[in-house]
Every structure is written in structure tokens, then in C-alpha cells.
Scaffold this active site. Structure first.
Site, PDB file in Angstrom:
ATOM      1  N   GLU A   1       0.833  -1.212   0.000  1.00  0.00           N
ATOM      2  CA  GLU A   1       0.000   0.000   0.000  1.00  0.00           C
ATOM      3  C   GLU A   1       0.860   1.251   0.000  1.00  0.00           C
ATOM      4  O   GLU A   1       0.443   2.299  -0.483  1.00  0.00           O
ATOM      5  CB  GLU A   1      -0.918   0.023   1.239  1.00  0.00           C
ATOM      6  CG  GLU A   1      -2.265  -0.612   1.013  1.00  0.00           C
ATOM      7  CD  GLU A   1      -3.293  -0.310   2.101  1.00  0.00           C
ATOM      8  OE1 GLU A   1      -2.959   0.318   3.125  1.00  0.00           O
ATOM      9  OE2 GLU A   1      -4.443  -0.734   1.936  1.00  0.00           O
TER      10      GLU A   1
ATOM     11  N   HIS B   1       9.034 -26.462  -2.110  1.00  0.00           N
ATOM     12  CA  HIS B   1       8.473 -27.605  -2.833  1.00  0.00           C
ATOM     13  C   HIS B   1       7.294 -27.189  -3.702  1.00  0.00           C
ATOM     14  O   HIS B   1       6.546 -28.040  -4.186  1.00  0.00           O
ATOM     15  CB  HIS B   1       8.075 -28.697  -1.835  1.00  0.00           C
ATOM     16  CG  HIS B   1       9.268 -29.205  -1.073  1.00  0.00           C
ATOM     17  ND1 HIS B   1       9.965 -30.325  -1.427  1.00  0.00           N
ATOM     18  CD2 HIS B   1       9.921 -28.680   0.001  1.00  0.00           C
ATOM     19  CE1 HIS B   1      10.987 -30.500  -0.600  1.00  0.00           C
ATOM     20  NE2 HIS B   1      10.980 -29.500   0.285  1.00  0.00           N
TER      21      HIS B   1
ATOM     22  N   LYS C   1     -14.062  -0.440  -4.085  1.00  0.00           N
ATOM     23  CA  LYS C   1     -15.148  -0.112  -3.153  1.00  0.00           C
ATOM     24  C   LYS C   1     -16.258   0.633  -3.888  1.00  0.00           C
ATOM     25  O   LYS C   1     -17.440   0.355  -3.702  1.00  0.00           O
ATOM     26  CB  LYS C   1     -14.622   0.776  -2.013  1.00  0.00           C
ATOM     27  CG  LYS C   1     -13.623   0.093  -1.091  1.00  0.00           C
ATOM     28  CD  LYS C   1     -13.231   1.037   0.034  1.00  0.00           C
ATOM     29  CE  LYS C   1     -12.085   0.492   0.857  1.00  0.00           C
ATOM     30  NZ  LYS C   1     -11.527   1.457   1.786  1.00  0.00           N
TER      31      LYS C   1
HETATM   32  O1  F6P Z   1      -9.330   0.631   9.676  1.00  0.00           O
HETATM   33  P1  F6P Z   1     -10.201   0.743   8.489  1.00  0.00           P
HETATM   34  O2  F6P Z   1     -10.620   2.159   8.221  1.00  0.00           O
HETATM   35  O3  F6P Z   1     -11.394  -0.169   8.592  1.00  0.00           O
HETATM   36  O4  F6P Z   1      -9.379   0.318   7.210  1.00  0.00           O
HETATM   37  C1  F6P Z   1      -8.851  -0.957   7.078  1.00  0.00           C
HETATM   38  C2  F6P Z   1      -7.912  -1.016   5.910  1.00  0.00           C
HETATM   39  O5  F6P Z   1      -8.589  -0.600   4.737  1.00  0.00           O
HETATM   40  C3  F6P Z   1      -7.793   0.318   4.024  1.00  0.00           C
HETATM   41  O6  F6P Z   1      -8.210   1.597   4.331  1.00  0.00           O
HETATM   42  C4  F6P Z   1      -7.936   0.135   2.545  1.00  0.00           C
HETATM   43  O7  F6P Z   1      -9.277   0.269   2.208  1.00  0.00           O
HETATM   44  C5  F6P Z   1      -6.415   0.071   4.551  1.00  0.00           C
HETATM   45  O8  F6P Z   1      -5.535   1.108   4.296  1.00  0.00           O
HETATM   46  C6  F6P Z   1      -6.717  -0.135   5.990  1.00  0.00           C
HETATM   47  O9  F6P Z   1      -5.653  -0.694   6.711  1.00  0.00           O
END
Ligand code: F6P
Length: 452
Positions: A290, A311, A425
Site C-alpha cells: 500500500e 516444494h 469499493k
Molecule cells: O481501519 P479501516 O478504516 O477499517 O481500514 C482498514 C484497511 O482498509 C484500508 O483503508 C484500505 O481500504 C487500509 O488502508 C486499511 O488498513
């Protein structure tokens, strides 16, 4: 202090003489920019001095909360995804018994992880397992709106309240989230749950040393003071005043950028020889993936568990496209001691190992693999760790965090955002007709109709 130790010799030999040192100025500038808060994403630098600034009183508050959960629960479900999940799991699995859920440990609750997928079977099997059990929930989400976690929490909250009653459920549900925003905060305020705040300036993947990681780790029975102590010592070992050649994070950042830019090594494989470290690699993959994978750039972070994957993936690594390098975490001394027995009949021909420790064989597998892979054109970075305990895991965590901050800046990206994660999303919400996504819903449905 005893410390984890970085060896880049077998990686540097794949580069021109002086290629790693050629990064000294860039790395020093990046380190300085982190320290002075002048780098891209400088509103997310709260992790930089976190280990040395956590107070004993705050650790005690986390421990007290963990004790309430430990005293009142046979199982604790940690609901979270990405950075709100992987750090806790990495530490708990690295330090715990590999067969923890089978050995019927009466001292510690079972720690389960959910909210990190949308598998219907996974969630129904989890809720089935929890039926009739005294369980608690730690709901972890910085945004408080992440779908995977929120829908899991909705299921678990209802089940916990149905099984224990609202009053008792209130005692064993904890929220770790934003100070004011998001659904997790709203539920916690309404229900009166104990809460911990994820600081605004600490991004999810850098949050393992906040209550995001510390609370589940304490619930599992591990020493969070030692963990933070290890991280604090590493913070000093990678400090702004430590010269490039003595600063392990600076050297790691330099060599990986050199391998990427000068030698076409586009894939870094994080390797362990202890299966307990599987989830440590998963945590590392998010941290680096990320942070660096953006603007059309970035080393792809992959991982293998050796010797298991020798393996399966061993063939590719030995002879596939030469675009990879390995970073091996090698644990010097296992916590157990197991000798191979001698066998009179020696049908398996293994008497040559009789009396040797299992780890001696593992270490020879590691050495043999390193030589073979280097001969096969795979640069090798080695990080040796004296043993797997809270202190050294704390060191490893901070080492990889600070190296990531430096490395991303050297690469020329903002290592602290993740705009690309929004694309899936947005489509998912549009497809599910989430309120507020009406125009996207219409557009995506038209697109799909035309594609079919
Ligand atoms: O803590 P949150 O806001 O639920 O996000 C969880 C994860 O989702 C992300 O925002 C990615 O959508 C990550 O960067 C983060 O670690």
C-alpha cells in the site's frame, strides 16, 4: 542492546560497486524529511516516534481493558481488516503455540479474526462456533465504515447481546476507532462501549503499536511493554543521528531501491523458515504494497514460507524470470529444543541426523537455499533475529515501518496514502445500490449490460 541484524552483502554483489552507497544522500534526505515532516503525506507521521512516546500509564490502560476481556471471555473475536488486523495477527501467531486452538489452553482465551473477508461460509462457521460460548469482540476500524468489518460486527454484536444480554455484552465489546467519525464510533457512543482512539496521524498499516495491535496482543497474553520496548530500541537504532552505514533501515531502503532501479528486481519475496512468521509476512506485504505501489511504480511484495514453499515455488525462484530478490527473516534460536532420535533399523536412512536438533537441519536448509538462490541469480537480504519474543518482534516492526517510510520517499511516492483501494469499493457500492451511489449504480449497470 541485542538486536536484529541486517546483512545485505549477498544482495549488493548483484549491483555495481558502490551502488548501495550511491543512495546515501537520497536516503538521508528521505530520513530527514520524515523527521522534519516535510515529505509527502506528512500528516501521517504519528508512527515515527510512537514507540518512545507511549507512556506506561497508557499501556496499563490497554492491559486493564485486556484483563476485563480475558476474565470474561473464552473467545475474543478481533474484527478488522488490513492494517486494522494484520499487525495483531502477525504478532499473536509469531509468539503463540502453532496448535493453540487444539491444546485447550485454559490460561488464555482463543483469539479469532474476522471482519477481514466477506465469506459467507467463514462467517456462518464462526457464528456457529461461537454459539453458547462466552465471547467478546474488539471492533477495529479507523474509518469506522469499512464494509467487511462493519457487516461482521453487526452479526457479532447481535449474537453477543442475544447470548449474554445487553448489559454483559457492553462489558466485553470494545471499539478501536476514530475519535469522532464513523459507524464504529457511533455504535460505541450509543452503547457505551470502552473505546480506544486510533490517532488521526497514524495510518492503518502503521498502527500495530497503537491499541489496534496492542489490545488484541495483550488479550492473547503477550507482553505489550516488551513489544513496545523492542520497537523503542529500534527507533533509536534507526534515528536521524545514526550514520547511513550503521542504520539498518537506511541500508535496507537503499539496497531495495538499488535492486529495483539499477537491476530490474521488481519483486521482493519475504521469506521465513518458521511457519509462525507467515502472518508477519502478510503484515509486511500490506505495509510495503500500500505504501509503494502507486504512480505506476513500486516493488511487488510477495512472500514464501520455507522450506514448505521450496516444494512449490522453489522451481520458479531458482530458474524463473530473474526479476526477484529475497529478504529472509532468520530466527537464530528457536524457543523449543527437539532432537532427532536414533533408529536401530534406520529404514528411512536418517540416522545421520540422530542426535541433531531439528533447527540444525533447518539452518542447513536455509544456508543451502541461500547459496543455491544466489547462484541462480536471486539477490539475498538476510535479517537475523536472536529469537521470537515480544522484544525482537517489536524491533522488527519498527525496523520495517521506518525503512518503508524512507524507501517510499526515495522511490518518489507518497508512502502514506492508498487512493487506489477506493476503486473496488466504489464499484461494489454501486453494484449493491448503496445510498449516495445512484449515479455510479446507473453507470455501472449500463456498462455491464453493454459488456454482456
Ligand atoms: O481501519 P479501516 O478504516 O477499517 O481500514 C482498514 C484497511 O482498509 C484500508 O483503508 C484500505 O481500504 C487500509 O488502508 C486499511 O488498513
Amino acid at each position: 542492546m541485542n538486536t536484529i541484524c541486517l546483512n545485505i552483502t549477498k544482495a549488493a554483489q548483484f549491483l555495481a560497486d558502490g551502488a548501495v552507497n550511491a543512495y546515501e544522500a537520497k536516503v538521508n534526505d528521505a530520513r530527514k524529511a520524515l523527521e522534519e515532516g516535510t515529505c509527502p503525506g506528512n500528516d501521517f507521521l504519528g508512527w515515527l516516534h510512537l514507540p518512545t512516546s507511549i507512556t506506561p500509564a497508557f499501556l496499563q490502560e490497554i492491559q486493564d481493558c485486556a484483563n476485563v476481556l480475558r476474565d470474561n471471555c473464552e473467545a475474543i473475536v478481533v474484527a478488522g481488516i488490513g492494517g486494522s488486523y494484520l499487525g495483531a495477527r502477525a504478532v499473536i501467531e509469531a509468539l503463540g503455540n502453532s496448535f493453540g486452538w487444539l491444546v485447550g489452553d485454559k490460561k488464555n482465551p482463543v483469539i479469532l479474526f474476522a471482519g477481514n473477508n466477506i465469506g459467507e461460509d467463514y462467517l456462518s462457521e464462526l457464528t456457529d462456533y461461537l454459539k453458547g460460548k462466552k465471547f467478546g469482540v474488539i471492533n477495529i476500524s479507523k474509518s469506522g465504515t469499512t464494509t467487511e468489518t462493519a457487516l461482521t460486527f453487526r452479526l457479532l454484536k447481535k449474537q453477543c447481546e442475544d447470548q449474554r444480554g445487553k448489559e454483559e455484552a457492553r462489558k466485553v465489546i470494545v471499539a478501536v476507532t476514530d475519535a469522532t467519525k464513523g459507524a464504529a464510533r457511533a455504535a460505541a457512543t450509543k452503547e457505551g462501549y470502552k473505546t480506544f482512539v486510533i490517532p488521526d496521524n497514524v495510518g492503518g498499516r502503521f498502527s500495530v503499536l497503537t491499541p489496534v495491535g496492542l489490545l488484541p496482543i495483550a488479550c492473547a497474553g503477550f507482553d505489550i511493554t516488551k513489544l513496545v520496548g523492542g520497537a523503542a530500541d529500534m527507533e533509536k537504532a534507526c534515528g536521524i543521528d545514526v550514520p547511513f552505514s550503521e542504520n539498518p533501515a537506511a541500508l535496507y531502503a537503499a539496497v531495495r531501491n538499488a535492486l529495483y532501479a539499477e537491476a530490474g528486481k521488481k519483486i521482493e519475496i519475504m521469506v521465513n523458515y518458521q511457519p509462525k512468521l507467515h502472518f508477519f509476512s502478510e503484515w509486511w506485504k500490506q505495509l510495503y504494497g500500500e505504501s509503494e505501489g502507486k504512480d505506476g511504480k513500486g516493488i511487488f511484495p510477495a512472500s514464501c514460507d520455507f522450506t514448505t514453499d521450496l516444494h512449490s515455488m522453489g522451481q520458479w525462484i531458482q530458474q524463473g524470470e530473474r526479476t526477484i530478490y529475497e529478504t529472509v527473516i532468520s530466527v537464530e534460536e528457536p524457543n523449543s529444543h527437539l532432537l532427532f532420535p536414533s533408529d536401530e533399523e534406520n529404514l528411512d536412512g536418517l540416522n545421520f541426523l540422530a542426535g541433531k536438533r531439528v533447527d540444525e537441519v533447518n539452518k542447513m536448509a536455509e544456508l543451502g537455499t541461500r547459496l543455491a538462490h544466489v547462484d541462480g541469480g536471486v539477490p539475498n537480504i538476510r535479517i537475523s533475529v536472536p529469537k521470537l519474543d515480544e522484544y525482537y518482534i517489536g524491533q522488527l516492526i519498527y525496523f520495517f515501518e521506518i525503512a518503508c517510510g524512507i524507501s517510499g520517499n526515495v522511490l518518489g511516492v507518497n508512502p502514506f496514502n492508498q487512493p487506489g483501494v477506493e476503486a473496488y469499493k466504489k464499484n461494489m457500492f454501486a453494484l449493491l445500490d448503496k445510498p449516495g451511489y445512484e449515479a455510479d449504480s446507473k453507470a455501472i449497470k449500463e456498462r455491464l449490460a453493454n459488456e454482456i
